[in-house]
Design a protein around this motif. Structure first.
Motif: not given
Length: 183
Positions: A154-155, A157-158, A160, A163
């Motif tokens: 998840q990290m 994929r997300e 940015s 983040n």
């Protein structure tokens, strides 16, 4: 883009943090006689690399994941280093060398087959391992391989710029308890 931040921050951390690194190293000489802990870990594309940390456990402690180690193995200095996350500082060298990132999935040992299988299935090894990440600030450690692998994926994929900086800031601010050990 994030690699540039990795290099700049790792270099700044090593240069500006040198006095702290030196003090911890000297204290480690008195604590265990061997202040640096070097261990082969699984890196990007499952290639091995040698992770550097300050030693937090007795020298004769078995080479297992932290959640399988006994808390009686942790030294007094080691407990402090773990709580403050200062034991991770030598990994800035791994970041500078390109073996790690500041943010990414924590590198595991080769004997953690279940975690390797779970991470491999989700493509987690396509990125550099990191010093911190979503799992660490969410207090998810290697004792729950399936959850950890899903959180790492998840990290990734997300990921940015926002983040990246949030994970670093939350880690420095003390979010996350670090790896558990057996009582």
């Amino acid at each position: 883009m994030l690699r540039i931040f990795d290099v700049v921050f790792a270099l700044l951390g090593l240069v500006c943090g040198f006095p702290v690194l030196l003090v911890i190293y000297i204290l480690g000489l008195f604590d265990t006689g061997s202040p640096l802990f070097l261990q082969e870990r699984v890196g990007r594309n499952k290639k091995p690399f040698t992770l550097a940390k300050f030693r937090t456990m007795k020298v004769d402690t078995a080479s297992v994941a932290s959640h399988l180690a006994s808390s009686s193995s942790i030294t007094k200095l080691g407990g402090f280093l773990r709580k403050t996350k200062l034991d991770e500082l030598p990994q800035l060298w791994n970041v500078l060398k390109g073996e790690m990132s500041l943010v990414g999935p924590r590198p595991n040992l080769y004997n953690q087959e279940k975690l390797i299988s779970e991470r491999d299935a989700l493509g987690v090894y396509a990125v550099r391992p990191g010093i911190t990440g979503l799992a660490q600030i969410s207090e998810i450690d290697m004792s729950t391989p399936q959850l950890l692998a899903k959180t790492d994926a998840q990290m990734i994929r997300e990921m940015s710029l926002i983040n990246y900086f949030q994970y670093i800031f939350k880690t420095v601010a003390g979010k996350g308890a670090g790896d558990r050990v057996q009582s």
